[in-house]
Structure formats: structure tokens, C-alpha cells
Motif scaffolding. Sequence first.
Motif, PDB file in Angstrom:
ATOM      1  N   LEU A 254       0.825  -1.207   0.000  1.00 15.69           N
ATOM      2  CA  LEU A 254       0.000   0.000   0.000  1.00 15.69           C
ATOM      3  C   LEU A 254       0.859   1.257   0.000  1.00 15.69           C
ATOM      4  N   ASP A 255       2.013   1.208   0.663  1.00 16.56           N
ATOM      5  CA  ASP A 255       2.933   2.351   0.633  1.00 16.56           C
ATOM      6  C   ASP A 255       3.332   2.674  -0.801  1.00 16.56           C
ATOM      7  N   PHE A 256       3.672   1.630  -1.546  1.00 16.50           N
ATOM      8  CA  PHE A 256       4.069   1.832  -2.937  1.00 16.50           C
ATOM      9  C   PHE A 256       2.931   2.428  -3.760  1.00 16.50           C
ATOM     10  N   LEU A 257       1.739   1.849  -3.624  1.00 12.16           N
ATOM     11  CA  LEU A 257       0.603   2.339  -4.400  1.00 12.16           C
ATOM     12  C   LEU A 257       0.282   3.787  -4.054  1.00 12.16           C
ATOM     13  N   GLN A 258       0.361   4.117  -2.769  1.00 10.57           N
ATOM     14  CA  GLN A 258       0.074   5.487  -2.361  1.00 10.57           C
ATOM     15  C   GLN A 258       1.049   6.464  -3.004  1.00 10.57           C
ATOM     16  N   LYS A 259       2.336   6.140  -2.978  1.00  6.49           N
ATOM     17  CA  LYS A 259       3.329   7.026  -3.588  1.00  6.49           C
ATOM     18  C   LYS A 259       3.085   7.172  -5.086  1.00  6.49           C
ATOM     19  N   ARG A 260       2.694   6.067  -5.704  1.00  3.11           N
ATOM     20  CA  ARG A 260       2.478   6.106  -7.150  1.00  3.11           C
ATOM     21  C   ARG A 260       1.269   6.961  -7.521  1.00  3.11           C
ATOM     22  N   TYR A 261       0.168   6.771  -6.811  1.00  2.00           N
ATOM     23  CA  TYR A 261      -1.071   7.424  -7.218  1.00  2.00           C
ATOM     24  C   TYR A 261      -1.283   8.791  -6.587  1.00  2.00           C
ATOM     25  N   GLU A 262      -0.506   9.131  -5.578  1.00  3.60           N
ATOM     26  CA  GLU A 262      -0.595  10.487  -5.041  1.00  3.60           C
ATOM     27  C   GLU A 262      -0.146  11.521  -6.062  1.00  3.60           C
ATOM     28  N   LYS A 263       0.543  11.065  -7.105  1.00  2.61           N
ATOM     29  CA  LYS A 263       0.951  11.982  -8.166  1.00  2.61           C
ATOM     30  C   LYS A 263      -0.255  12.607  -8.856  1.00  2.61           C
ATOM     31  N   SER A 264      -1.408  11.941  -8.757  1.00  4.68           N
ATOM     32  CA  SER A 264      -2.628  12.502  -9.346  1.00  4.68           C
ATOM     33  C   SER A 264      -3.337  13.428  -8.371  1.00  4.68           C
ATOM     34  N   GLY A 265      -2.689  13.748  -7.244  1.00  8.01           N
ATOM     35  CA  GLY A 265      -3.285  14.597  -6.220  1.00  8.01           C
ATOM     36  C   GLY A 265      -3.832  15.920  -6.718  1.00  8.01           C
ATOM     37  N   PRO A 266      -3.091  16.629  -7.610  1.00  8.54           N
ATOM     38  CA  PRO A 266      -3.628  17.908  -8.098  1.00  8.54           C
ATOM     39  C   PRO A 266      -4.979  17.792  -8.794  1.00  8.54           C
ATOM     40  N   LEU A 267      -5.303  16.581  -9.271  1.00  9.76           N
ATOM     41  CA  LEU A 267      -6.591  16.392  -9.931  1.00  9.76           C
ATOM     42  C   LEU A 267      -7.743  16.399  -8.932  1.00  9.76           C
ATOM     43  N   THR A 268      -7.473  15.988  -7.700  1.00  5.72           N
ATOM     44  CA  THR A 268      -8.549  15.752  -6.748  1.00  5.72           C
ATOM     45  C   THR A 268      -9.445  16.966  -6.509  1.00  5.72           C
ATOM     46  N   PRO A 269      -8.910  18.174  -6.247  1.00  2.00           N
ATOM     47  CA  PRO A 269      -9.820  19.316  -6.037  1.00  2.00           C
ATOM     48  C   PRO A 269     -10.704  19.596  -7.246  1.00  2.00           C
ATOM     49  N   ARG A 270     -10.155  19.463  -8.458  1.00  2.00           N
ATOM     50  CA  ARG A 270     -10.928  19.737  -9.667  1.00  2.00           C
ATOM     51  C   ARG A 270     -11.937  18.634  -9.968  1.00  2.00           C
TER      52      ARG A 270
END
Length: 352
Positions: A254-270
Amino acid sequence: MRHDPSSWTVFGGQACLRPAMGWGWFVRLFLACLLWVLSAAAGAYAAQPAPDEELPFEAQIQRCWSTPTGADTPATIAFKLKPDGSLDGDAVIKSRGEGPLNEAFAQSALRAVRRCSPYKVDGELEFETTFHPDPTRALPDANAKRLRDEQTAKDFEKDDPRVRVFDFGPVKVGMRVPEGFCAIDPKRGGYHEKVWKSLTPPPKRAAELQSLDIDCESLKTSEAGRETRPKHVFSVMRFYSGKEPLPENLASYLDFLQKRYEKSGPLTPRFWQDPPVEGTPFFGRDKRAVYLGQRALRERGKIAVSGVSAYTMVEKMPMLINYFAADGSDLAAERQSAIAGIIADMRVVWAD
């Protein structure tokens, strides 16, 4: 057949075809826009070397054990582990040989079990681990019994129509699907077989459909002779690694997946603006799973497919749970709460 570029969308980094009519568009969109996640998670992690803490349980103990010489009888140590891998109470010597050399050997094994705690394991486990004085048997033999998750399929079901019990690798998994869903059984043929085959990942994706439900309304309508595409889909998939094995520890995975997909974080507010945008934002992570949103648009402001995907592990095997809608509703707005509850309630069950 050629398609106009306007009929394509980029969804989570994957180009997805958006046919205009028929339930086939949903099938193709579901598979194309979802399965890039499977290959990305399995393939990307397969390229990573497994960290030291993801050693098999026996090897974890071995690192803490200094073997004395002169013993001629194996020693067995019994102990329990909490969910965090620490000892639940003290370890005890269950069997040992006679004489001072065998006693020293058993005490060394007991110290090793205590010294190596906490261990990297999933769930509450009870162990009986046998240590061998024979130098040709380098690793201890560890027999584990899961404590609180063991129950029969019959006990888990309890006449609950929402319960699904299905094979997942060498074990069976019990899970309660959301309200309003009916199981798809390909053995029944007809519409059931068609839906199952349509939503089965292609072999090259190294993923296997394990359980599939659609909304009961669509199923009843289709079984009555008015075949229709599903409005809602709930599926469970098992997927496999590439050339290298996936990690066996849930937290590290889960640590790995979180690091990988947190890159899409800027999309979340929009993601929650009006009109809606499409993509695969990182919704969050708890101790059991990583959650991703899923949304694709047929045209500006009109949702084609929307939902949530969750990554977790069962008995060291990666599992992907998908909860999708294709009726224009924004199921992604429910975030991970529905699947989080399902995963928390999920159990490994056994044949009666």
C-alpha cells in the motif's frame, strides 16, 4: 473500422474508445479504462526489488537465531502474534530434547522468537515453529493458524443474500456486496455468461475475474427478455506480477501504491467541480486498502462511467475491487466509504 479522434478520451493515462450506442460501449470502456490500473500496479511494482523486511516469516526468525552446536533433537516454540506483528503474550517451548545441549538449543530458539518481534505478517496468527539442529535445514519450519478470521462459509453466509463466497487462489473469500446487487453466474449461460465474458480481462492483462455482480434491476429486465446493459457493476479481480514477485506484506504494498497514485493529487480538487472532469484521482488510503476514483465522460459534463477502485491483499495475493456506475450517476462521489466497509467485513472462509 476507423474512429474519429473525438470519440476517444484519455482516462487515467490510457486512451479509451467511447462508442456512441449500445451496451458494447460500456464493456469496452469498462475494460480499457480500468485495466490500465491492473497493469500499472502489478508491472510497476514487479520492477522494484523486495525490501529486506518483506522476507518470508521463517527467514525473519532466522536472522535473529544463533544456532548452538551439539544438540540432536528439534525444538518447537509456540506463540501468538497480534495484527501489528508483535507477540501476544510470551512465547513458550512446546517440545525439546533431553540434556543440557538440547536445552541450550531450545532456549536459543526461544530467544530468537522474542528478539525478532515485531514480525511482518498480516492478521492475528498462532504459530508452532520447529527449529532443527541439522545444519542442512537452514530455516525453521513455521506452521501458522489464523485466529479470528477462520470460520466456515456456512457460518459467514447466515442466509444473507448479499454474501458472496468465491475462490481466491488457494483460499475462499467471503464478502458482502452492496445493496441492490445480484450475482452473475456464468454457469447459468445466457445473459449471465455474456456479461461475465464481456467483463473478463484479456489474458495479457494477467488478471482474473473472481466475482461479479450487477444491479438487480438490469438483471431482472434482461432475464425477462428485454436485454439491457448493466447500470451498476461490482467486481472482484485477482491480478499477478510480472517477472518479479509482488511483495507479500500489505503495508509495504500500500505504501508503494500510495506514492504512485498520489501523483494525481492535483486532480482531486478539480474532480468535484461542475461540470465534472474525468480522470483517476487518489482518494485516500487506510490500513486495508488504497482507493482511486474512476470517471470517464461521453462528452463535456456527461458522465459515461464513474466509480471507485480499491487495492488490497488477501493471504498475500493482490485483490482489486471495483464499484462502477454507467447510468450517468456520479458514483465516484461516494468515495471509498462503501468499499472500505466491505473490505473491513471481508473474511477468509473455509469449506464446511
